[in-house]
Design a protein around this motif. Sequence first.
Motif, PDB file in Angstrom:
ATOM      1  N   ILE A  14       0.857  -1.186   0.000  1.00  0.00           N
ATOM      2  CA  ILE A  14       0.000   0.000   0.000  1.00  0.00           C
ATOM      3  C   ILE A  14       0.889   1.231   0.000  1.00  0.00           C
ATOM      4  CG2 ILE A  14      -1.992  -1.084   1.123  1.00  0.00           C
ATOM      5  CD1 ILE A  14      -1.010   0.505   3.706  1.00  0.00           C
ATOM      6  N   ASP A  15       0.409   2.272  -0.648  1.00  0.00           N
ATOM      7  CA  ASP A  15       1.122   3.546  -0.714  1.00  0.00           C
ATOM      8  C   ASP A  15       0.107   4.577  -1.174  1.00  0.00           C
ATOM      9  OD1 ASP A  15       2.761   5.726  -1.060  1.00  0.00           O
ATOM     10  OD2 ASP A  15       4.139   4.735  -2.446  1.00  0.00           O
ATOM     11  N   PHE A  16      -0.416   5.347  -0.232  1.00  0.00           N
ATOM     12  CA  PHE A  16      -1.443   6.334  -0.579  1.00  0.00           C
ATOM     13  C   PHE A  16      -1.336   7.538   0.346  1.00  0.00           C
ATOM     14  CE2 PHE A  16      -3.210   3.658   2.631  1.00  0.00           C
ATOM     15  CZ  PHE A  16      -4.090   4.435   3.360  1.00  0.00           C
ATOM     16  N   GLU A  17      -1.961   8.616  -0.075  1.00  0.00           N
ATOM     17  CA  GLU A  17      -1.819   9.894   0.614  1.00  0.00           C
ATOM     18  C   GLU A  17      -2.938  10.106   1.640  1.00  0.00           C
ATOM     19  OE1 GLU A  17      -1.429  14.426  -0.942  1.00  0.00           O
ATOM     20  OE2 GLU A  17      -0.209  12.917  -1.968  1.00  0.00           O
ATOM     21  N   GLN A  18      -2.572  10.840   2.689  1.00  0.00           N
ATOM     22  CA  GLN A  18      -3.509  11.195   3.752  1.00  0.00           C
ATOM     23  C   GLN A  18      -3.195  12.618   4.208  1.00  0.00           C
ATOM     24  OE1 GLN A  18      -2.575   8.378   6.876  1.00  0.00           O
ATOM     25  NE2 GLN A  18      -3.718   6.749   5.880  1.00  0.00           N
ATOM     26  N   ILE A  19      -4.193  13.258   4.808  1.00  0.00           N
ATOM     27  CA  ILE A  19      -3.994  14.540   5.483  1.00  0.00           C
ATOM     28  C   ILE A  19      -4.509  14.371   6.908  1.00  0.00           C
ATOM     29  CG2 ILE A  19      -4.646  16.974   5.593  1.00  0.00           C
ATOM     30  CD1 ILE A  19      -4.900  16.866   2.523  1.00  0.00           C
ATOM     31  N   HIS A  20      -3.699  14.775   7.870  1.00  0.00           N
ATOM     32  CA  HIS A  20      -4.058  14.661   9.284  1.00  0.00           C
ATOM     33  C   HIS A  20      -4.072  16.044   9.908  1.00  0.00           C
ATOM     34  CE1 HIS A  20      -3.552  10.247   9.454  1.00  0.00           C
ATOM     35  NE2 HIS A  20      -2.764  10.492   8.425  1.00  0.00           N
ATOM     36  N   VAL A  21      -5.056  16.288  10.757  1.00  0.00           N
ATOM     37  CA  VAL A  21      -5.163  17.536  11.508  1.00  0.00           C
ATOM     38  C   VAL A  21      -4.962  17.192  12.973  1.00  0.00           C
ATOM     39  CG1 VAL A  21      -6.602  19.519  12.085  1.00  0.00           C
ATOM     40  CG2 VAL A  21      -6.781  18.457   9.809  1.00  0.00           C
ATOM     41  N   LEU A  22      -3.945  17.800  13.572  1.00  0.00           N
ATOM     42  CA  LEU A  22      -3.595  17.543  14.968  1.00  0.00           C
ATOM     43  C   LEU A  22      -3.819  18.814  15.776  1.00  0.00           C
ATOM     44  CD1 LEU A  22      -0.166  15.780  14.291  1.00  0.00           C
ATOM     45  CD2 LEU A  22      -2.446  14.739  14.340  1.00  0.00           C
ATOM     46  N   ASP A  23      -4.588  18.730  16.838  1.00  0.00           N
ATOM     47  CA  ASP A  23      -4.759  19.850  17.758  1.00  0.00           C
ATOM     48  C   ASP A  23      -3.704  19.745  18.847  1.00  0.00           C
ATOM     49  OD1 ASP A  23      -6.962  20.444  16.231  1.00  0.00           O
ATOM     50  OD2 ASP A  23      -8.412  20.345  17.870  1.00  0.00           O
ATOM     51  N   LEU A  24      -3.183  20.895  19.272  1.00  0.00           N
ATOM     52  CA  LEU A  24      -2.114  20.952  20.261  1.00  0.00           C
ATOM     53  C   LEU A  24      -2.542  21.737  21.494  1.00  0.00           C
ATOM     54  CD1 LEU A  24       0.770  22.002  17.850  1.00  0.00           C
ATOM     55  CD2 LEU A  24       0.079  19.683  18.478  1.00  0.00           C
ATOM     56  N   ARG A  25      -1.992  21.335  22.626  1.00  0.00           N
ATOM     57  CA  ARG A  25      -2.142  22.110  23.855  1.00  0.00           C
ATOM     58  C   ARG A  25      -0.994  21.744  24.775  1.00  0.00           C
ATOM     59  NH1 ARG A  25      -7.147  20.823  25.737  1.00  0.00           N
ATOM     60  NH2 ARG A  25      -6.314  19.249  27.146  1.00  0.00           N
ATOM     61  N   ASP A  26      -0.381  22.739  25.363  1.00  0.00           N
ATOM     62  CA  ASP A  26       0.699  22.541  26.337  1.00  0.00           C
ATOM     63  C   ASP A  26       1.827  21.655  25.791  1.00  0.00           C
ATOM     64  OD1 ASP A  26      -0.756  24.085  28.186  1.00  0.00           O
ATOM     65  OD2 ASP A  26      -1.830  22.305  28.912  1.00  0.00           O
ATOM     66  N   GLY A  27       2.151  21.833  24.497  1.00  0.00           N
ATOM     67  CA  GLY A  27       3.269  21.121  23.898  1.00  0.00           C
ATOM     68  C   GLY A  27       3.018  19.655  23.600  1.00  0.00           C
ATOM     69  N   LYS A  28       1.737  19.271  23.515  1.00  0.00           N
ATOM     70  CA  LYS A  28       1.402  17.869  23.207  1.00  0.00           C
ATOM     71  C   LYS A  28       0.243  17.823  22.223  1.00  0.00           C
ATOM     72  CE  LYS A  28       3.361  15.745  27.184  1.00  0.00           C
ATOM     73  NZ  LYS A  28       3.442  14.500  27.890  1.00  0.00           N
ATOM     74  N   VAL A  29       0.117  16.687  21.553  1.00  0.00           N
ATOM     75  CA  VAL A  29      -1.000  16.458  20.639  1.00  0.00           C
ATOM     76  C   VAL A  29      -2.192  15.984  21.468  1.00  0.00           C
ATOM     77  CG1 VAL A  29      -1.821  15.164  18.636  1.00  0.00           C
ATOM     78  CG2 VAL A  29       0.595  15.821  18.784  1.00  0.00           C
ATOM     79  N   ILE A  30      -3.343  16.660  21.298  1.00  0.00           N
ATOM     80  CA  ILE A  30      -4.516  16.304  22.101  1.00  0.00           C
ATOM     81  C   ILE A  30      -5.708  15.827  21.264  1.00  0.00           C
ATOM     82  CG2 ILE A  30      -3.911  17.772  24.049  1.00  0.00           C
ATOM     83  CD1 ILE A  30      -6.212  19.681  22.880  1.00  0.00           C
ATOM     84  N   LYS A  31      -5.622  15.986  19.934  1.00  0.00           N
ATOM     85  CA  LYS A  31      -6.737  15.541  19.088  1.00  0.00           C
ATOM     86  C   LYS A  31      -6.206  15.202  17.714  1.00  0.00           C
ATOM     87  CE  LYS A  31     -11.244  16.962  17.320  1.00  0.00           C
ATOM     88  NZ  LYS A  31     -12.124  18.106  17.124  1.00  0.00           N
ATOM     89  N   HIS A  32      -6.822  14.200  17.099  1.00  0.00           N
ATOM     90  CA  HIS A  32      -6.433  13.758  15.761  1.00  0.00           C
ATOM     91  C   HIS A  32      -7.679  13.505  14.926  1.00  0.00           C
ATOM     92  CE1 HIS A  32      -5.885  10.363  12.916  1.00  0.00           C
ATOM     93  NE2 HIS A  32      -4.892  11.124  12.518  1.00  0.00           N
ATOM     94  N   GLU A  33      -7.652  14.012  13.710  1.00  0.00           N
ATOM     95  CA  GLU A  33      -8.629  13.611  12.710  1.00  0.00           C
ATOM     96  C   GLU A  33      -7.926  13.562  11.370  1.00  0.00           C
ATOM     97  OE1 GLU A  33     -11.868  16.542  11.937  1.00  0.00           O
ATOM     98  OE2 GLU A  33     -10.967  17.592  13.624  1.00  0.00           O
ATOM     99  N   ALA A  34      -8.493  12.808  10.430  1.00  0.00           N
ATOM    100  CA  ALA A  34      -7.789  12.571   9.172  1.00  0.00           C
ATOM    101  C   ALA A  34      -8.730  12.601   7.990  1.00  0.00           C
ATOM    102  CB  ALA A  34      -7.083  11.215   9.214  1.00  0.00           C
ATOM    103  N   VAL A  35      -8.148  12.954   6.851  1.00  0.00           N
ATOM    104  CA  VAL A  35      -8.790  12.802   5.555  1.00  0.00           C
ATOM    105  C   VAL A  35      -7.907  11.809   4.820  1.00  0.00           C
ATOM    106  CG1 VAL A  35      -9.487  13.933   3.423  1.00  0.00           C
ATOM    107  CG2 VAL A  35      -9.605  15.183   5.594  1.00  0.00           C
ATOM    108  N   ARG A  36      -8.428  10.588   4.647  1.00  0.00           N
ATOM    109  CA  ARG A  36      -7.632   9.525   4.051  1.00  0.00           C
ATOM    110  C   ARG A  36      -8.256   9.098   2.737  1.00  0.00           C
ATOM    111  NH1 ARG A  36      -8.515   6.918   9.448  1.00  0.00           N
ATOM    112  NH2 ARG A  36     -10.122   5.894   8.238  1.00  0.00           N
ATOM    113  N   ASP A  37      -7.432   8.596   1.864  1.00  0.00           N
ATOM    114  CA  ASP A  37      -7.898   8.052   0.598  1.00  0.00           C
ATOM    115  C   ASP A  37      -8.060   6.541   0.758  1.00  0.00           C
ATOM    116  OD1 ASP A  37      -8.500   7.480  -1.995  1.00  0.00           O
ATOM    117  OD2 ASP A  37      -6.651   8.294  -2.852  1.00  0.00           O
TER     118      ASP A  37
END
Length: 192
Positions: A113-136
């Motif tokens: 497999i080899d395909f593209e994705q876009i991920h949106v990461l929310d940050l707070r206090d120097g850490k990742v606190i939320k993840h959502e993605a647009v995947r193919d």
Amino acid sequence: MGMDTTELAHGLFRILETGDPVLAADVVGEDFHNREAAVSPPACAIPGPAGVLASGAWMRSAFSDLRFPILGVARSDHQIWVRLRMQGRHTGPFVRFKDEALDQAIPPTGRTIDFEQIHVLDLRDGKVIKHEAVRDDITMLGQLGVFPPAPATALRMLAWRMTGRAARAAAQVATQAADAAALLRDTTHPDR
């Protein structure tokens, strides 16, 4: 001193590739939420680093040589947008869940497999606190021979469901994900 936003993005995907519990504790906030956990084993919905470790175990159980080469990063004060590729070889059952139960099990195909994705990461206090993605996911399923259905893949999927192998694979993958989530507790709190 904490990681900058680009290091956090790279770190999150490195956790998925390696299952590193120390890196997970450094990168992922305790209240982390993965919006994409709905198709994953139940342990992937656990808040915080444990859920990320479970997600990585789930993906690595299906795809050997799992890699997420990052193509680009954009950022604001509280978010990172990451464009990347998901790459690997389908060497284990790829089990997708719905409402914490088996939805689909794709027997190993050996395909790449080899395909593209876009991920949106929310940050707070120097850490990742939320993840959502647009995947193919359609491209990925096409690369695995599932969509449009290749006759051999469709027959194997049906045979797996009829013989109970799909259910056994789902149970095994769910256990692997739960074990990976517990690894964080064992690594960061060895006295428990």
